[in-house]
Scaffold this motif. Structure first.
Motif, PDB file in Angstrom:
ATOM      1  N   GLY B  45       0.807  -1.232   0.000  1.00  0.00           N
ATOM      2  CA  GLY B  45       0.000   0.000   0.000  1.00  0.00           C
ATOM      3  C   GLY B  45       0.830   1.267   0.000  1.00  0.00           C
ATOM      4  N   GLU B  46       2.122   1.176   0.268  1.00  0.00           N
ATOM      5  CA  GLU B  46       2.954   2.378   0.271  1.00  0.00           C
ATOM      6  C   GLU B  46       3.286   2.814  -1.158  1.00  0.00           C
ATOM      7  OE1 GLU B  46       5.276   2.358   4.544  1.00  0.00           O
ATOM      8  OE2 GLU B  46       6.314   1.527   2.811  1.00  0.00           O
ATOM      9  N   TYR B  52       6.975   7.458   0.977  1.00  0.00           N
ATOM     10  CA  TYR B  52       8.430   7.694   1.009  1.00  0.00           C
ATOM     11  C   TYR B  52       8.924   7.843  -0.421  1.00  0.00           C
ATOM     12  CZ  TYR B  52       8.839   6.128   5.893  1.00  0.00           C
ATOM     13  OH  TYR B  52       8.739   6.017   7.252  1.00  0.00           O
ATOM     14  N   PHE B  53      10.137   8.364  -0.574  1.00  0.00           N
ATOM     15  CA  PHE B  53      10.891   8.146  -1.802  1.00  0.00           C
ATOM     16  C   PHE B  53      11.735   6.905  -1.559  1.00  0.00           C
ATOM     17  CE2 PHE B  53      10.373  12.853  -1.847  1.00  0.00           C
ATOM     18  CZ  PHE B  53       9.663  12.959  -3.036  1.00  0.00           C
ATOM     19  N   PHE B  54      11.448   5.816  -2.273  1.00  0.00           N
ATOM     20  CA  PHE B  54      12.193   4.585  -2.046  1.00  0.00           C
ATOM     21  C   PHE B  54      13.472   4.589  -2.878  1.00  0.00           C
ATOM     22  CE2 PHE B  54       7.829   3.534  -0.851  1.00  0.00           C
ATOM     23  CZ  PHE B  54       8.052   3.060   0.429  1.00  0.00           C
TER      24      PHE B  54
END
Lengths: 205, 205
Positions: B45-46, B52-54
């Motif tokens: 779900g992220e 965030y910036f992954f």
């Protein structure tokens, strides 16, 4: 929390719309305008304690001796001054009090009341300022030019103020000034008692 | 006037209701929450760029070398950081950006961004803070006591902040923070260009 009011030192260009902004602050935000004391005779319709505090020369000079004025001056043979007690009583009662004065008086007041907010009101631009002065339709071209000249000198005084508020829309300008007052109440140095209480609260839990 | 946004450094006691206030600032005032970068794997779900910036470890370390973070830290084997470019782009676009961090990070950020506003959110009293933590009903007595202990240490950090905002009613608290941001925009040092323009305006009239 019983919060003290703020003292608001208000200056600004003639034509910046200061009067309208002050009326808005009084009407919509419950601010008070500081009532001056004077030795001049009341004119028709003027009410003691509302328009001015009317004093005899003796009373006025007695108050000067007692350090009863935040600032005072003589003008055309009469005294005019801002009574200390009136302002301090209102601040103590939590009222925000507006003092409309020029830069020299403003700096004097700030020395005595370091927490006072020095706010300068300006029009969005010089063109707009001129247009507003002309738009009043009550002033001669000569008076307008004199006011513009005075304003061009006042620009150099703007940097003596803590806040510059642009009066584009009067409601917005009054809201901005109210924001400045609220922000002041949230400043760390206004909250030291609260922090001390919190510290004690943790010790007692 | 194209006005830059403000960077708002927000800290506060656990249980002071910081999360709710931030949500209010986003929803009612259009503030942005700074999005962190991380090397940990996305959870279900992220969304990249929202949650965030992954980043890969290589990407993250490359950004560190390029001075791409306002602040960063390692936690349980993963990097977490506040990307400089994201924050600065948003400020440039006039957005007010909220950075939720603890005191040490707050002081570091303030050094890099002197105009950032350091705001500490607190409950109206220690009793109320405890009541809120207990009222959540999700924490064990042990966790509550740990949080209260941490809070009693944080009291000493409150004096590092510029503004203390009491969260009694969430709407009021969000409005107070917004007032602080508006007041900042009216400060003299934010208006020096405007004064210079005004000075030129008078010279040209």
């Amino acid at each position: 929390m019983n919060q003290k009011g703020s003292l608001i030192i208000l200056s600004g260009f003639s034509g910046a719309g200061k009067g309208t902004v002050v009326k808005k602050l009084v009407k919509d935000y419950g601010y008070l305008i500081s009532v001056s004391a004077t030795t001049r005779k009341p004119r028709e319709g003027e009410v003691d304690g509302v328009s001015y505090f009317f004093k005899t020369v003796d009373e006025f000079e007695h108050l000067i001796e007692e350090d009863g004025f935040i600032e005072y001056a003589q003008y055309v043979g009469n005294y005019y001054g801002t009574p200390k007690k009136y302002v301090e009583d209102q601040l103590e009662a939590g009222k925000n009090v507006i003092l409309e004065i020029e830069v020299q008086g403003a700096l004097n007041v700030k020395k005595q009341y370091p927490d006072a907010l020095m706010i300068f009101i300006t029009a969005p631009s010089v063109e707009e300022l001129k247009a507003r002065l002309e738009g009043r339709g009550t002033e001669s071209q000569e008076v307008i030019e004199e006011r513009m000249k005075r304003a061009s000198e006042e620009v150099e005084e703007m940097t003596q103020y803590e806040y510059i508020v642009v009066n584009d829309i009067v409601e917005q300008c009054a809201a901005d000034i109210n924001s400045i007052v609220i922000a002041k109440h949230c400043e760390l140095n206004q909250k030291l008692d609260f922090i001390e209480e919190t510290r004690k609260g943790f010790a007692n839990i």
